[in-house]
Scaffold this motif. Structure first.
Motif, PDB file in Angstrom:
ATOM      1  N   GLN A 280       0.449  -1.546  -0.509  1.00 10.63           N
ATOM      2  CA  GLN A 280       0.169  -0.464  -0.043  1.00 10.63           C
ATOM      3  C   GLN A 280       1.128   1.052  -0.230  1.00 10.63           C
ATOM      4  OE1 GLN A 280      -3.417  -0.448  -0.137  1.00 10.63           O
ATOM      5  NE2 GLN A 280      -2.617  -2.289  -0.740  1.00 10.63           N
ATOM      6  N   ASP A 282       0.727   3.980   0.942  1.00  5.95           N
ATOM      7  CA  ASP A 282       0.709   4.718   2.536  1.00  5.95           C
ATOM      8  C   ASP A 282       1.735   4.415   3.077  1.00  5.95           C
ATOM      9  OD1 ASP A 282      -0.960   6.821   1.863  1.00  5.95           O
ATOM     10  OD2 ASP A 282      -2.481   5.932   3.312  1.00  5.95           O
ATOM     11  N   ASP A 283       1.804   3.357   3.654  1.00  5.74           N
ATOM     12  CA  ASP A 283       2.545   2.313   4.223  1.00  5.74           C
ATOM     13  C   ASP A 283       3.771   2.221   3.523  1.00  5.74           C
ATOM     14  OD1 ASP A 283       0.311   1.201   5.384  1.00  5.74           O
ATOM     15  OD2 ASP A 283      -0.266  -0.693   5.050  1.00  5.74           O
ATOM     16  N   TYR A 284       4.057   2.526   2.514  1.00  3.38           N
ATOM     17  CA  TYR A 284       5.695   2.317   1.488  1.00  3.38           C
ATOM     18  C   TYR A 284       5.892   3.667   2.120  1.00  3.38           C
ATOM     19  CZ  TYR A 284       8.948   1.660  -2.296  1.00  3.38           C
ATOM     20  OH  TYR A 284       9.667   1.664  -2.871  1.00  3.38           O
ATOM     21  N   GLU A 313      -2.409   7.212  -5.899  1.00  5.56           N
ATOM     22  CA  GLU A 313      -2.065   6.620  -4.416  1.00  5.56           C
ATOM     23  C   GLU A 313      -0.500   6.870  -4.026  1.00  5.56           C
ATOM     24  OE1 GLU A 313      -3.887   3.159  -5.753  1.00  5.56           O
ATOM     25  OE2 GLU A 313      -3.796   4.902  -5.542  1.00  5.56           O
ATOM     26  N   TRP A 314      -0.030   6.659  -5.110  1.00  6.50           N
ATOM     27  CA  TRP A 314       1.609   6.962  -5.855  1.00  6.50           C
ATOM     28  C   TRP A 314       2.981   7.763  -6.572  1.00  6.50           C
ATOM     29  CZ3 TRP A 314       4.551   2.057  -2.970  1.00  6.50           C
ATOM     30  CH2 TRP A 314       3.446   0.938  -3.185  1.00  6.50           C
TER      31      TRP A 314
END
Length: 341
Positions: A280, A282-284, A313-314
């Motif tokens: 994900q 955000d986690d990355y 998102e990326w």
């Protein structure tokens, strides 16, 4: 008790240092900042000296609340108030016309200033106790990987900083979204956790993704090469990632692989260490800089980063990885798929 809770005594000690013209490193939700009294030109100059930062590269002023906007900016458009109401405290920096009290040292000589209200209890306590604005770029050497823990700050800047407030790991891990509102249009200068779509929904209009040449504004983190670890990075498509890793290993390189997709047959070896990154975005983002710091400490020769998805998102993570890769040596190949532009 939370091990990263900061006592009132430490906050007051930090305030005293800031009032005396010294620097204080403190956590925000994005990364740790190297702070100084934004109204004190000599204190602000210490930030540039400690970081090795070019004097023309502007700083972001952190404030306790949107109500302080008019102290630091003038001719504030309605869009700024809308965005502040929607996203502050949070990972959004607004570029506005500076007020007369903002020193040239903060703005890099421009007539604009970057402002934001951070969303971290330590930063909030410090800003409220201090009462003024704190100019604070990331607490690292200029152009290098941003710190997301107090230990990262200590490792890179050490005793050069007057005080380091340990608020634990930053929960976002990449720098704020920067939006300019100084020439009528809203313009994205740097992507971050706060998405373009969320900003457009709030303003009920499209924002520009490229600055008009006639209205160029400088802001933090806009250089092509930035956020770079000491270890050179290559970006590789998933289907070439392990081929390249073994090529480098056969040449005698110690290789760290930032692996996103599931390559069950591609295990770590004596020369290749696999860092399985979160799936994900955000986690990355939360793990990216911490992973780069760990790799630098382990004395790898190369980092291979798997090319990331091209979905909205990326965007911020892709931006940081690409800029970090631009800081590698000339001999390093940077391969990025066309769809990840």
């Amino acid at each position: 008790m939370n091990p990263h809770t900061i006592s009132d005594d430490k906050i007051q000690a930090a305030v005293a240092l800031l009032q005396a013209g010294e620097t204080v490193a403190f956590p925000t939700e994005t990364v740790y900042g190297l702070g100084a009294d934004a109204s004190n030109p000599l204190a602000v100059q210490k930030i540039f000296e400690i970081k090795g930062r070019p004097i023309y590269h502007p700083l972001i002023v952190h404030i306790a609340a949107a109500s302080q906007l008019s102290v630091w900016a003038q001719s504030i458009p309605d869009d700024a108030w809308r965005l502040a109401a929607a996203f502050w405290p949070g990972p959004l920096t607004l570029i506005l016309q500076r007020s007369s009290q903002v020193p040239n040292e903060v703005t890099g000589g421009q007539d604009t200033v970057g402002l934001r209200v951070p969303d971290h209890p330590v930063a909030t306590s410090l800003l409220r106790a201090f009462g003024g604005g704190i100019a604070a770029p990331s607490a690292n050497r200029f152009g290098q990987v941003s710190p997301t823990t107090a230990q990262h700050v200590h490792d890179k800047l050490g005793v050069m900083v007057g005080m380091i407030l340990d608020g634990g790991p930053c929960h976002i891990g990449v720098e704020s979204t920067i939006v300019s509102l100084v020439h009528g249009d809203a313009v994205l200068l740097r992507p971050g956790r706060l998405s373009v779509e969320a900003i457009e929904d709030t303003l009920n209009k499209k924002i520009l993704l490229t600055q008009p040449i006639s209205t160029k504004v400088r802001a933090s983190g806009m250089l092509n090469s930035h956020y770079a670890p000491a270890t050179p990075i290559e970006i590789q498509p998933a289907d070439e990632l392990w081929i390249r890793a073994h090529q480098l290993a056969n040449l005698g390189y110690k290789v760290a692989v930032l692996n996103l997709s599931d390559h069950k047959k591609c295990a770590s070896s004596a020369a290749i260490t696999r860092f399985q990154m979160p799936l994900q975005a955000d986690d990355y983002g939360r793990e990216l800089y911490a992973s780069l710091h760990r790799i630098d400490h382990a004395n790898f020769d190369r980092i291979l980063a798997e090319a990331l998805p091209a979905t909205p998102e990326w965007v911020a993570i892709n931006d940081r990885v690409r800029r970090a890769a631009q800081g590698t040596t000339n001999e390093t190949r940077i391969l990025v798929r066309t769809e990840n532009r």
